[in-house]
Design a protein around this motif. Structure first.
Motif, mmCIF file in Angstrom:
data_model
loop_
_atom_site.group_PDB
_atom_site.id
_atom_site.type_symbol
_atom_site.label_atom_id
_atom_site.label_comp_id
_atom_site.label_asym_id
_atom_site.label_seq_id
_atom_site.Cartn_x
_atom_site.Cartn_y
_atom_site.Cartn_z
ATOM 1 N N ILE A 1 22.111 -19.856 14.402
ATOM 2 C CA ILE A 1 22.256 -21.159 13.742
ATOM 3 C C ILE A 1 23.739 -21.491 13.599
ATOM 4 N N ALA A 2 24.085 -22.734 13.929
ATOM 5 C CA ALA A 2 25.447 -23.238 13.712
ATOM 6 C C ALA A 2 25.536 -23.638 12.245
ATOM 7 N N SER A 3 25.902 -22.697 11.393
ATOM 8 C CA SER A 3 25.777 -22.901 9.952
ATOM 9 C C SER A 3 26.968 -23.599 9.294
ATOM 10 N N SER A 4 28.108 -23.651 9.949
ATOM 11 C CA SER A 4 29.300 -24.272 9.358
ATOM 12 C C SER A 4 29.937 -25.237 10.339
ATOM 13 N N PRO A 5 30.385 -26.411 9.850
ATOM 14 C CA PRO A 5 31.067 -27.338 10.754
ATOM 15 C C PRO A 5 32.458 -26.830 11.101
ATOM 16 N N GLY A 6 32.933 -27.204 12.278
ATOM 17 C CA GLY A 6 34.284 -26.823 12.654
ATOM 18 C C GLY A 6 34.486 -26.792 14.151
ATOM 19 N N THR A 7 35.717 -26.470 14.518
ATOM 20 C CA THR A 7 36.100 -26.329 15.917
ATOM 21 C C THR A 7 36.257 -24.847 16.192
ATOM 22 N N PHE A 8 35.415 -24.329 17.045
ATOM 23 C CA PHE A 8 35.384 -22.903 17.349
ATOM 24 C C PHE A 8 35.489 -22.718 18.861
ATOM 25 N N PHE A 9 35.355 -21.494 19.318
ATOM 26 C CA PHE A 9 35.275 -21.249 20.751
ATOM 27 C C PHE A 9 34.469 -19.996 20.998
ATOM 28 N N TYR A 10 34.016 -19.862 22.221
ATOM 29 C CA TYR A 10 33.317 -18.648 22.622
ATOM 30 C C TYR A 10 34.117 -18.004 23.733
ATOM 31 N N HIS A 11 33.978 -16.691 23.859
ATOM 32 C CA HIS A 11 34.718 -15.978 24.891
ATOM 33 C C HIS A 11 34.067 -14.635 25.166
ATOM 34 N N ALA A 12 34.359 -14.107 26.331
ATOM 35 C CA ALA A 12 33.910 -12.751 26.637
ATOM 36 C C ALA A 12 34.619 -11.811 25.683
ATOM 37 N N ASP A 13 33.930 -10.772 25.256
ATOM 38 C CA ASP A 13 34.576 -9.832 24.341
ATOM 39 C C ASP A 13 35.711 -9.084 25.021
ATOM 40 N N SER A 14 35.621 -8.881 26.310
ATOM 41 C CA SER A 14 36.673 -8.207 27.074
ATOM 42 C C SER A 14 37.835 -9.176 27.310
ATOM 43 N N VAL A 15 39.036 -8.753 26.961
ATOM 44 C CA VAL A 15 40.217 -9.596 27.149
ATOM 45 C C VAL A 15 40.427 -9.919 28.625
ATOM 46 N N SER A 16 40.152 -8.972 29.506
ATOM 47 C CA SER A 16 40.334 -9.253 30.929
ATOM 48 C C SER A 16 39.341 -10.306 31.417
ATOM 49 N N HIS A 17 38.101 -10.289 30.926
ATOM 50 C CA HIS A 17 37.142 -11.335 31.307
ATOM 51 C C HIS A 17 37.539 -12.679 30.725
ATOM 52 N N GLN A 18 38.076 -12.685 29.490
ATOM 53 C CA GLN A 18 38.575 -13.932 28.905
ATOM 54 C C GLN A 18 39.652 -14.517 29.798
ATOM 55 N N SER A 19 40.601 -13.691 30.185
ATOM 56 C CA SER A 19 41.719 -14.147 31.010
ATOM 57 C C SER A 19 41.267 -14.600 32.385
ATOM 58 N N ASP A 20 40.154 -14.071 32.850
ATOM 59 C CA ASP A 20 39.624 -14.458 34.158
ATOM 60 C C ASP A 20 38.813 -15.747 34.097
ATOM 61 N N GLY A 21 38.546 -16.277 32.888
ATOM 62 C CA GLY A 21 37.881 -17.571 32.789
ATOM 63 C C GLY A 21 36.631 -17.638 31.945
ATOM 64 N N VAL A 22 36.236 -16.558 31.284
ATOM 65 C CA VAL A 22 34.993 -16.556 30.517
ATOM 66 C C VAL A 22 35.283 -16.958 29.064
ATOM 67 N N TYR A 23 35.409 -18.276 28.855
ATOM 68 C CA TYR A 23 35.646 -18.827 27.520
ATOM 69 C C TYR A 23 35.330 -20.317 27.537
ATOM 70 N N GLY A 24 35.171 -20.892 26.352
ATOM 71 C CA GLY A 24 34.905 -22.324 26.257
ATOM 72 C C GLY A 24 34.904 -22.793 24.819
ATOM 73 N N SER A 25 34.804 -24.100 24.623
ATOM 74 C CA SER A 25 34.840 -24.666 23.274
ATOM 75 C C SER A 25 33.453 -24.717 22.654
ATOM 76 N N LEU A 26 33.435 -24.621 21.333
ATOM 77 C CA LEU A 26 32.197 -24.696 20.556
ATOM 78 C C LEU A 26 32.489 -25.564 19.337
ATOM 79 N N ILE A 27 31.964 -26.777 19.341
ATOM 80 C CA ILE A 27 32.207 -27.729 18.267
ATOM 81 C C ILE A 27 30.928 -27.903 17.465
ATOM 82 N N VAL A 28 31.023 -27.704 16.147
ATOM 83 C CA VAL A 28 29.887 -27.910 15.256
ATOM 84 C C VAL A 28 30.221 -29.117 14.376
ATOM 85 N N ASN A 29 29.542 -30.232 14.655
ATOM 86 C CA ASN A 29 29.780 -31.476 13.921
ATOM 87 C C ASN A 29 28.976 -31.518 12.632
ATOM 88 N N GLN A 30 29.518 -32.243 11.683
ATOM 89 C CA GLN A 30 28.846 -32.442 10.413
ATOM 90 C C GLN A 30 28.129 -33.794 10.453
#
Length: 160
Positions: free
Chosen positions: A72-101
């Protein structure tokens, strides 16, 4: 080179409202590597196994398998998602997650005449000359060569 999510880097933006249920199925197509997705800033009350920390809150998603995140998106805000591995994050596994009120609860609702979530979301990432996840032995020797905004390396590129 990058590792893309649905052929996109950064991955597709997730834009939801407070109390929406977010369901994301991750199919790991990275040969010989495990992956998990962390939902940065999202409280996982009642769903700690969805937090995406390998060997702590969940088992890693092995190559050729899938895992369905649902929380559940329980709190409003600007967040992001990413691979837990820093190398996968750097390779492109990330994105925005916006929870509107919802508008009645949004203090600044009068300032917006339409949904501006796409126009105002900037995701800044580093671009490397090679995949970090393919060079796990010698990551220190691969400095980023540019920064990109929203994955656009043509119009928004700062060469380091």
């Amino acid at each position: 080179m990058v590792i893309a999510i649905n052929d996109m880097v950064p991955g597709p933006p997730i834009n939801v409202c407070v109390n929406d249920v977010i369901v994301v199925e991750v199919r790991n197509k990275i040969p010989d590597q495990d992956v998990t997705i962390h939902w940065h800033g999202i409280s996982q009350k009642g769903t700690p196994h969805m937090d995406g920390v390998p060997m702590v809150t969940q088992c890693p998603i092995a190559y050729g398998t899938s895992y369905k995140y649902a929380f559940i998106a329980s709190s409003p805000g600007t967040f992001f998602y990413h691979a837990d591995s820093v190398s996968h994050q750097s390779d492109g596994v990330y994105g925005s997650l916006i929870v509107n009120q919802p508008q009645p609860q949004e203090v600044h609702a009068a300032l917006y005449d339409y949904d501006r979530s796409v126009e105002n979301t900037f995701v800044i990432g580093a671009q490397f000359p090679a995949l970090l996840s393919a060079n796990l032995e010698d990551v220190a020797q691969l400095p980023p060569n540019s920064l990109v905004i929203n994955g656009d390396d043509e119009n928004f590129k700062y060469v380091l």
